[in-house]
Design a protein around this motif. Structure first.
Motif, PDB file in Angstrom:
ATOM      1  N   THR A 103     -10.469  -5.479  -4.977  1.00  0.00           N
ATOM      2  CA  THR A 103     -10.584  -4.205  -5.692  1.00  0.00           C
ATOM      3  C   THR A 103      -9.308  -3.888  -6.457  1.00  0.00           C
ATOM      4  O   THR A 103      -9.347  -3.408  -7.596  1.00  0.00           O
ATOM      5  CB  THR A 103     -10.908  -3.068  -4.712  1.00  0.00           C
ATOM      6  OG1 THR A 103     -12.085  -3.403  -3.957  1.00  0.00           O
ATOM      7  CG2 THR A 103     -11.154  -1.768  -5.457  1.00  0.00           C
ATOM      8  N   ARG A 104      -8.155  -4.146  -5.862  1.00  0.00           N
ATOM      9  CA  ARG A 104      -6.885  -3.938  -6.556  1.00  0.00           C
ATOM     10  C   ARG A 104      -6.793  -4.817  -7.797  1.00  0.00           C
ATOM     11  O   ARG A 104      -6.298  -4.386  -8.847  1.00  0.00           O
ATOM     12  CB  ARG A 104      -5.714  -4.241  -5.619  1.00  0.00           C
ATOM     13  CG  ARG A 104      -5.433  -3.169  -4.582  1.00  0.00           C
ATOM     14  CD  ARG A 104      -4.375  -3.639  -3.601  1.00  0.00           C
ATOM     15  NE  ARG A 104      -3.184  -4.069  -4.308  1.00  0.00           N
ATOM     16  CZ  ARG A 104      -2.207  -3.254  -4.703  1.00  0.00           C
ATOM     17  NH1 ARG A 104      -2.298  -1.949  -4.461  1.00  0.00           N
ATOM     18  NH2 ARG A 104      -1.146  -3.717  -5.315  1.00  0.00           N
ATOM     19  N   VAL A 110     -18.057  -2.912  -6.046  1.00  0.00           N
ATOM     20  CA  VAL A 110     -17.213  -2.094  -6.921  1.00  0.00           C
ATOM     21  C   VAL A 110     -17.974  -1.725  -8.187  1.00  0.00           C
ATOM     22  O   VAL A 110     -17.890  -0.589  -8.681  1.00  0.00           O
ATOM     23  CB  VAL A 110     -15.913  -2.845  -7.255  1.00  0.00           C
ATOM     24  CG1 VAL A 110     -15.072  -2.045  -8.249  1.00  0.00           C
ATOM     25  CG2 VAL A 110     -15.107  -3.122  -5.995  1.00  0.00           C
ATOM     26  N   THR A 138     -11.756  -7.111   0.678  1.00  0.00           N
ATOM     27  CA  THR A 138     -12.276  -6.036  -0.176  1.00  0.00           C
ATOM     28  C   THR A 138     -11.153  -5.308  -0.895  1.00  0.00           C
ATOM     29  O   THR A 138     -11.225  -5.049  -2.107  1.00  0.00           O
ATOM     30  CB  THR A 138     -13.095  -5.038   0.661  1.00  0.00           C
ATOM     31  OG1 THR A 138     -14.145  -5.740   1.337  1.00  0.00           O
ATOM     32  CG2 THR A 138     -13.695  -3.961  -0.217  1.00  0.00           C
ATOM     33  N   LEU A 139     -10.094  -4.981  -0.179  1.00  0.00           N
ATOM     34  CA  LEU A 139      -8.979  -4.244  -0.773  1.00  0.00           C
ATOM     35  C   LEU A 139      -8.254  -5.090  -1.812  1.00  0.00           C
ATOM     36  O   LEU A 139      -7.922  -4.607  -2.906  1.00  0.00           O
ATOM     37  CB  LEU A 139      -8.013  -3.800   0.325  1.00  0.00           C
ATOM     38  CG  LEU A 139      -6.925  -2.809  -0.068  1.00  0.00           C
ATOM     39  CD1 LEU A 139      -7.524  -1.548  -0.659  1.00  0.00           C
ATOM     40  CD2 LEU A 139      -6.051  -2.478   1.126  1.00  0.00           C
ATOM     41  N   SER A 163      -3.412   0.133 -10.126  1.00  0.00           N
ATOM     42  CA  SER A 163      -4.369  -0.668  -9.359  1.00  0.00           C
ATOM     43  C   SER A 163      -4.457  -0.197  -7.917  1.00  0.00           C
ATOM     44  O   SER A 163      -5.523  -0.241  -7.297  1.00  0.00           O
ATOM     45  CB  SER A 163      -3.979  -2.155  -9.407  1.00  0.00           C
ATOM     46  OG  SER A 163      -2.686  -2.367  -8.866  1.00  0.00           O
ATOM     47  N   SER A 164      -3.334   0.306  -7.378  1.00  0.00           N
ATOM     48  CA  SER A 164      -3.366   0.881  -6.032  1.00  0.00           C
ATOM     49  C   SER A 164      -4.206   2.153  -6.011  1.00  0.00           C
ATOM     50  O   SER A 164      -5.071   2.340  -5.142  1.00  0.00           O
ATOM     51  CB  SER A 164      -1.944   1.166  -5.558  1.00  0.00           C
ATOM     52  OG  SER A 164      -1.943   1.794  -4.302  1.00  0.00           O
ATOM     53  N   TYR A 202       0.822  -1.203   0.000  1.00  0.00           N
ATOM     54  CA  TYR A 202       0.000   0.000   0.000  1.00  0.00           C
ATOM     55  C   TYR A 202       0.857   1.255   0.000  1.00  0.00           C
ATOM     56  O   TYR A 202       2.073   1.223   0.049  1.00  0.00           O
ATOM     57  CB  TYR A 202      -0.943  -0.009   1.210  1.00  0.00           C
ATOM     58  CG  TYR A 202      -1.666  -1.298   1.384  1.00  0.00           C
ATOM     59  CD1 TYR A 202      -2.415  -1.825   0.338  1.00  0.00           C
ATOM     60  CD2 TYR A 202      -1.584  -2.019   2.559  1.00  0.00           C
ATOM     61  CE1 TYR A 202      -3.070  -3.022   0.463  1.00  0.00           C
ATOM     62  CE2 TYR A 202      -2.246  -3.223   2.698  1.00  0.00           C
ATOM     63  CZ  TYR A 202      -2.986  -3.726   1.649  1.00  0.00           C
ATOM     64  OH  TYR A 202      -3.623  -4.925   1.772  1.00  0.00           O
ATOM     65  N   SER A 209      -7.907   1.323  -6.310  1.00  0.00           N
ATOM     66  CA  SER A 209      -8.544   0.854  -5.077  1.00  0.00           C
ATOM     67  C   SER A 209      -8.877   2.014  -4.150  1.00  0.00           C
ATOM     68  O   SER A 209      -9.937   2.040  -3.520  1.00  0.00           O
ATOM     69  CB  SER A 209      -7.639  -0.159  -4.366  1.00  0.00           C
ATOM     70  OG  SER A 209      -6.434   0.446  -3.933  1.00  0.00           O
TER      71      SER A 209
END
Length: 710
Positions: free
Chosen positions: A552-553, A477, A548-549, A620-621, A180, A624
């Protein structure tokens, strides 16, 4: 002869001089002395490192720790500089003031464990180590949790907080995880602080961040600490009852005894291969982290061969299948001594629920399909799904054709139908399972397929990715990013054959859940055969990260790669501008951008370092954060990246309506609404001839709907 005699000599022997000899001798002597000095210094450094390392290890009671935690400590000491080791060894309060902060920084950035696992390791070490300092500081390992459930390990420099801590200011340290950004909280924002109590409960209290300076933060306590049943259920904890901790009292069912022998017998492989697998499993039990770190690809391929043999029999066998074999096929379970009896019982109970789920074998292009690996292999062998491509992006049929061209004979022609299916099974597992196992781990060197207890702490179901969990996150999402699965395709209308048109079409990908441990999802293949084919996403069955994280990424990675695939070689070209070209130019020129503050540029520098300038991972970070935080008004991105995502990854109309009230985001939302009106007007004008004829292609209607719902 006279002429030759009068000619000048062709070669003239130079006059001898000692200067080059002396200079050369001096150079050689200096070179030898420098080499000797460097070699001696290097040898002394190695000896010094070994001495300091042994001195530190002598103080650590590693026999009472989990095997994988021991390997983490050894790896940290191997990577630490001599100066750090010297400071740890010489400090009067060596553990709390020197060892623990350095180990925390290493574990947070280099390790692949979730934040709460780091905290449990710190707590266990604190319980076992007696600090030698006369007045050691009180350090409490804690998890800092943001409103978006981002978890970061850290320390609170105080005793255990109680009711009297409310409104007190405390000093703390926070360590950011490798996957992250930096700690995404500004002074004045609220966070949640959790610590593991003495009764294996997680306790939570709220606090406000007062100041941030690198890893050091100041917080003010706002609420009385209370037990958090949900985190206790999901994360579990460590009960400090002697060196061994809490004892397992659940008996192991008889059908799981001798699991490895049952699996090997069911696979029916030769005795030498079985013996090799048994040796590897035994080595894994003795040194789990070391085996994962120093294994060779051939070892994983051996386990994949066992998986192929068991699956081939499982697919055709009508007799009852041993329970350990089922756990092996769905979770890569191999030995009952690697997990607690209660964990094995919970896994089998979960497996029965998963197998009772009915999966549509022919999903439409507008349905997200989720498959467990045995289900996916069945579709491959039945010809309902295209086999995966290899690492060279070659399809199964292309490789077969290349073998025929190279050898001049078709060895596949003489194979029986069963032999051909077994060859196809080996192909799919060698590509999907092997590469997927490495891909779903943030540290590929520690990727290993065997399921063990150290991969799961707390409730079993909280670590498993199920189709229901996956669909729930994707639906969430998709409600925010309505155009997540749209892509640009070309088609030929019946009214004007030979004149291709561009249109937007929604095509959902296939999601495959592999029976392995990991902490991220990956895009396995963006397309398989043409732009209208479904892409493939791969997730680990056991996910040791925020679900979730992580999902989503992965969806952000899918969006980036699909855009690159559609654009082809022109993905960097800004004419016409696109998501990939704009994001690429932003990262190329961010240091010169007048729209970014010095702090924002510094954050991008850190991001570039963390992701090694990998654009896909960086996007992608950001994606998210855009979906999970910015969509609810919590600012995480800089102005330039926010503007790019606002133009090419717009929120749904309902989300934009909510953000109209936000003082900073209102301008971005208004500018997008004006852009949307221009786009809708332009697209209707472009397709106006089809409406005049009254015969409008379906692709045109979907494209207009795409822009109207922006």
């Amino acid at each position: 002869m006279f002429l030759l005699a009068q000619a000048r000599p062709i070669l003239v022997w130079p006059e001898f001089s000692w200067v080059p000899v002396i200079n050369g001798t001096i150079f050689v002597v200096l070179l030898v002395l420098a080499g000797y000095y460097l070699e001696k210094r290097f040898r002394n450094s190695i000896e010094r490192r070994a001495f300091l390392r042994a001195r530190i290890l002598k103080r650590l009671p590693l026999n009472d720790l989990n095997g994988r935690d021991v390997i983490q400590i050894h790896t940290f000491l191997d990577h630490a500089s001599v100066s750090v080791l010297q400071r740890i060894a010489d400090s009067s309060s060596w553990f709390q003031e020197a060892f623990l902060p350095e180990f925390a920084h290493y574990l947070a950035h280099q390790g692949e464990l979730p934040a709460w696992r780091d905290v449990l390791i710190f707590k266990r070490l604190q319980h076992l180590v007696h600090d030698l300092g006369p007045h050691p500081k009180k350090i409490l390992p804690v998890v800092f949790l943001t409103d978006g459930e981002e978890a970061f390990p850290g320390f609170l420099y105080s005793g255990i907080p109680g009711a009297d801590f409310v409104q007190k200011s405390l000093h703390a340290k926070v360590f950011t995880k490798k996957l992250y950004h930096s700690f995404p909280v500004s002074p004045g924002e609220k966070i949640h602080v959790l610590f593991s109590g003495e009764e294996k409960d997680w306790v939570r209290f709220e606090a406000t961040v007062l100041s941030i300076k690198t890893n050091d933060i100041g917080i003010q306590v706002h609420s009385v600490p209370e037990k958090d049943p949900e985190k206790t259920r999901i994360w579990g904890g460590i009960q400090m009852v002697g060196a061994g901790g809490e004892q397992e009292d659940t008996p192991l069912p008889d059908e799981f005894k001798g699991s490895l022998s049952q699996i090997l017998k069911y696979g029916g492989m030769d005795s030498s291969t079985n013996g090799d697998i048994q040796r590897r499993v035994h080595a894994f039990k003795e040194h789990p982290g070391l085996v994962r770190k120093e294994h060779k690809p051939e070892e994983i391929q051996t386990f994949i061969q066992l998986y192929a043999a068991c699956y081939a029999r499982y697919r055709s066998d009508v007799s009852p299948i041993p329970k350990p074999v089922l756990l092996f096929l769905y979770f890569f379970f191999l030995d009952e001594t690697l997990l607690s009896p209660s964990r094995i019982v919970q896994l089998y109970s979960t497996l029965e629920k998963l197998r009772s789920r009915v999966q549509d074998s022919h999903p439409s292009h507008h349905t997200l399909a989720v498959y467990l690996l045995p289900e996916w292999l069945g579709l491959i062998l039945a010809g309902k799904k295209t086999p995966s491509k290899n690492h060279l992006a070659q399809s199964y049929e292309q490789v077969k054709a290349s073998i025929v061209r190279r050898t001049g004979t078709d060895e596949f022609e003489t194979q029986s139908g069963i032999a051909d299916l077994l060859h196809l099974l080996d192909w799919e597992l060698s590509n999907l399972l092997f590469n997927g196992l490495i891909g779903v781990s943030s540290n590929p060197n520690l990727a290993y397929p065997i399921l063990s207890e150290d991969q799961m702490y707390g409730e079993t179901d909280s670590f498993l990715i199920t189709p229901e969990k996956l669909n729930a996150v994707v639906d969430y999402v998709h409600k925010i990013d309505r155009h997540l699965f749209y892509r640009q395709i070309s088609f030929e209308p019946e009214q004007s054959p030979g004149k291709p048109e561009l249109a937007m079409k929604e095509i959902f990908p296939d999601c495959i859940i592999l029976p392995v441990f990991g902490n991220r999802g990956v895009l396995w293949q963006e397309i398989t055969a043409g732009l209208t084919s479904r892409g493939r996403l791969v997730f680990p069955q056991v996910l040791n990260e925020n679900v979730t994280l992580a999902i989503t990424r992965t969806l952000g990675e899918f969006r980036w790669e699909m855009e690159r695939t559609v654009r082809g070689r022109k993905w960097k070209d800004s004419s016409p501008p696109s998501l990939t070209s704009e994001y690429y130019l932003y990262l190329e020129n961010y240091r010169k951008s007048p729209a970014m503050t010095p702090d924002a540029k510094k954050t991008v520098d850190q991001q570039m370092t963390k992701y090694r300038k990998n654009l896909k991972d960086m996007f992608s970070s950001d994606y998210s954060y855009w979906i999970l935080f910015e969509s609810s008004g919590k600012l995480r991105l800089n102005r330039v990246s926010r503007d790019i995502l606002n133009r090419y990854v717009p929120f749904s109309p309902s989300t934009r309506a909510e953000l109209q009230k936000h003082p900073i985001l209102k301008e971005s939302m208004d500018s997008f609404e004006a852009r949307k009106r221009r786009l809708v007007s332009g697209i209707k004008k472009r397709y106006n001839p089809y409406f005049q004829t009254g015969n409008v292609p379906v692709e045109v209607l979907e494209t207009i709907q795409f822009f109207e719902e922006m």
